[in-house]
Design an enzyme around this catalytic site. Structure first.
Site, short mmCIF file in Angstrom:
data_model
loop_
_atom_site.label_atom_id
_atom_site.label_comp_id
_atom_site.label_asym_id
_atom_site.label_seq_id
_atom_site.Cartn_x
_atom_site.Cartn_y
_atom_site.Cartn_z
N ASP A 37 37.84 43.90 33.51
CA ASP A 37 39.25 44.29 33.63
C ASP A 37 39.57 45.55 32.83
O ASP A 37 40.51 45.56 32.01
CB ASP A 37 40.16 43.15 33.16
CG ASP A 37 39.87 41.84 33.87
OD1 ASP A 37 39.46 41.88 35.04
OD2 ASP A 37 40.06 40.77 33.25
N GLU A 209 46.40 41.67 42.70
CA GLU A 209 46.57 41.58 41.25
C GLU A 209 46.09 42.87 40.58
O GLU A 209 45.61 43.79 41.23
CB GLU A 209 45.79 40.38 40.70
CG GLU A 209 44.30 40.42 41.00
CD GLU A 209 43.60 39.10 40.70
OE1 GLU A 209 44.29 38.09 40.46
OE2 GLU A 209 42.35 39.10 40.70
#
Length: 555
Positions: A37, A209
């Protein structure tokens, strides 16, 4: 000595160095091992990057670079127990998907503490820290927040529920926006729905997302991951003339994916997505994103790693992998390399030793928030001394566990330990750890009055380890060396009573057991120094002199 004979070699070296400075490549992954991430920002000529850490502490490492290739960890966003507590959380809970940004002298990180208070923002004037205590944003209902600044305005964009919390299918999510008060860091106005479902809701897209907003040549661009974090992971893009929408999708989405490529290709990179963009030293756009390097299909023990790629602008749209081409091992660039002094290597094949002196290496992690002083670097010179705690790695507390990431599919970790065994419940040694249920533990202990070296395995019950094998120790010395070798899906375990006089304890145990595919979750494996009294109280301690790591890329 006649120095005229040194002129030609010196000229050769000088010529070589000049060419080396002119030749620079971005080597993938730029951060190898469990660094998922990624989010990146630029200030002047400096780049800062952060990653998810879930239930590990310190949380959210901050990396610095001048050239997008050489990275050095300069701090952690969550570095104090007073900021946040992960006790009681599973390994893959905790902190999800941080995003870093900079505006008007202040650095911001927004992130989600799942299962607890939700979304928060922290600030710092120096990305190395210290970072502020979190300011919670309860109105932001969802995960993966990101900030966008324009003039005096600030916005927060994030993943949220389906409209009216009535999903049309599994994985139906939305992207939403709030304006943010710059001074109070609280939301203002009404929540705005930007994207419902994904690129095309009629095709039931899942798990939109990791959104980021940025502006380029008059358009507001919204990039986001789609398809989940597995093999179908991708990155998509939308754009609008207004920051509040409507946002229209690129008709050639996704702009990044590897899911359409042959699974039999050599050295595949898979599961790519969750991207963030930044302007490089050459003025061009680059993307950092997560990906995996699997073996034998979809098995990987190293977790999701940070990759980089140039971004091409095609008819006003940013594309990372045109025609869904494969992510490359490296990308040549025209700007110079700027190595980081004192930085541990983060990509390619490498080896190093962590010595325990005045402070712990930034590469090391605790399992959940460390609220007590159960370790010391001052009790004995050049030694990490760890108390044996009742807590175990199978629970959800803070055991005597200090780990570093496995950064290669082919890797080895070695530790020198000084430990006097007293009772059968007391164990200390070296762990290869994926989560509470999936690990191997190479340790020194006592069995029926004899000092032994033991090998344990975790289990799905998460209560008692399973003893695989053990061997008596003959030397009677407290000091011992331990080694764990990993070769993709095979794990081998060694010990030495004399320096590097290695004896095999067990060869080629199942390494897939440590893979994300079998263990689940979002993390990668760690090698860890680990000492436990298995639920009982003791004053016994274990000492560690060093931790060596070596790993090689599968070339």
């Amino acid at each position: 000595m006649n120095f005229k004979y040194l002129i030609f070699p010196v000229l050769l070296i000088s010529s070589f160095l000049t060419k080396a400075q002119e030749t620079h490549v971005l080597t993938n992954p730029v951060l190898s091992g469990f660094y998922p991430d990624p989010s990146i920002c630029k200030t002047g000529t400096d780049y800062y990057l952060v990653n998810s850490t879930f239930a590990y502490f310190p949380g959210i490492p901050v990396f610095h670079s001048k050239d997008l290739s050489h990275w050095k960890q300069v701090g952690n966003v969550i570095s104090r127990p007073s900021q946040m507590n992960f006790l009681g959380d599973g390994v893959s809970r905790g902190l999800f998907a941080p995003s870093i940004s900079y505006d008007k002298g202040t650095y911001y990180v927004v992130c989600t503490l799942v299962d607890h208070k939700g979304n928060f923002v922290v600030t710092a004037t120096n990305p190395a820290g210290p970072w502020s205590n979190p300011k919670w944003i309860p109105e932001v209902n969802g995960i993966d927040p990101s900030l966008f600044f324009e003039g005096d305005k600030a916005y927060i964009v994030y993943n949220s529920d389906a409209p009216d919390r009535k999903p049309l299918y599994e994985g139906h999510r939305t992207l939403r926006l709030y304006e943010l008060n710059r001074k109070t860091l609280k939301v203002k106005g009404k929540e705005i729905l930007l994207v419902n479902g994904g690129v095309d809701i009629t095709k039931k897209p899942v798990w939109i997302e990791g959104p980021h907003l940025f502006k380029h040549e008059g358009y507001y661009y919204l990039i986001a991951a789609e398809g989940g974090t597995g093999m179908d992971h991708s990155e998509v893009v939308f754009r609008s003339k207004n920051v509040k929408g409507p946002f229209l999708p690129y008709d050639k989405n996704p702009i990044l994916t590897q899911r359409d490529l042959s699974p039999g290709r050599e050295h595949p990179v898979t599961s790519t997505g969750h991207a963030d963009f930044v302007t490089g030293p050459d003025g061009k756009t680059y993307a950092v994103f997560l990906g995996t390097r699997p073996y034998k299909g979809d098995y990987y023990n190293t977790g999701r790693e940070t990759f980089i790629s140039p971004v091409k602008w095609l008819n006003g749209w940013p594309v990372i992998t045109p025609e869904h081409t494969a992510i490359k091992d490296s990308y040549p660039v025209t700007f110079p390399a700027v190595p980081q002094k004192g930085a541990l290597p983060m990509n390619g094949s490498f080896a190093y030793t962590i010595y325990f002196k005045k402070v712990l290496s930034s590469q090391l992690l605790f399992l959940r928030t460390n609220n007590e002083s159960w370790y010391s670097l001052a009790e004995k010179k050049n030694q990490l001394t760890m108390k044996l705690l009742p807590a175990t790695c199978m629970g959800t507390g803070n055991p005597a566990f200090i780990g570093k990431r496995q950064q290669h599919a082919i890797a080895s970790a070695t530790a020198e330990m000084d430990f006097k065994t007293l009772k059968e419940n007391e164990k200390a040694g070296l762990l290869i750890f994926q989560n509470e249920y999936h690990f191997y533990y190479l340790c020194k202990s006592i069995d029926k009055g004899k000092t032994v070296i033991q090998l344990y395995k975790g289990n799905e019950a998460g209560k008692n380890m399973e003893l695989i094998t053990q061997s008596s120790l003959n030397g009677g010395k407290d000091k011992i060396e331990l080694r764990i070798d990993i070769n993709k899906d095979r794990c081998s375990f060694f010990y030495a009573e004399q320096q590097e006089d290695w004896k095999l304890l067990k060869r080629k145990l199942d390494g897939k057991y440590l893979s994300t595919k079998e263990a689940g979750g979002f993390v990668g494996s760690l090698f860890a120094l680990y000492a436990t009294s298995s639920g009982e109280t003791t004053k016994n301690k274990a000492g560690f002199s060093w931790l060596k790591y070596s790993g090689q890329d599968d070339l």
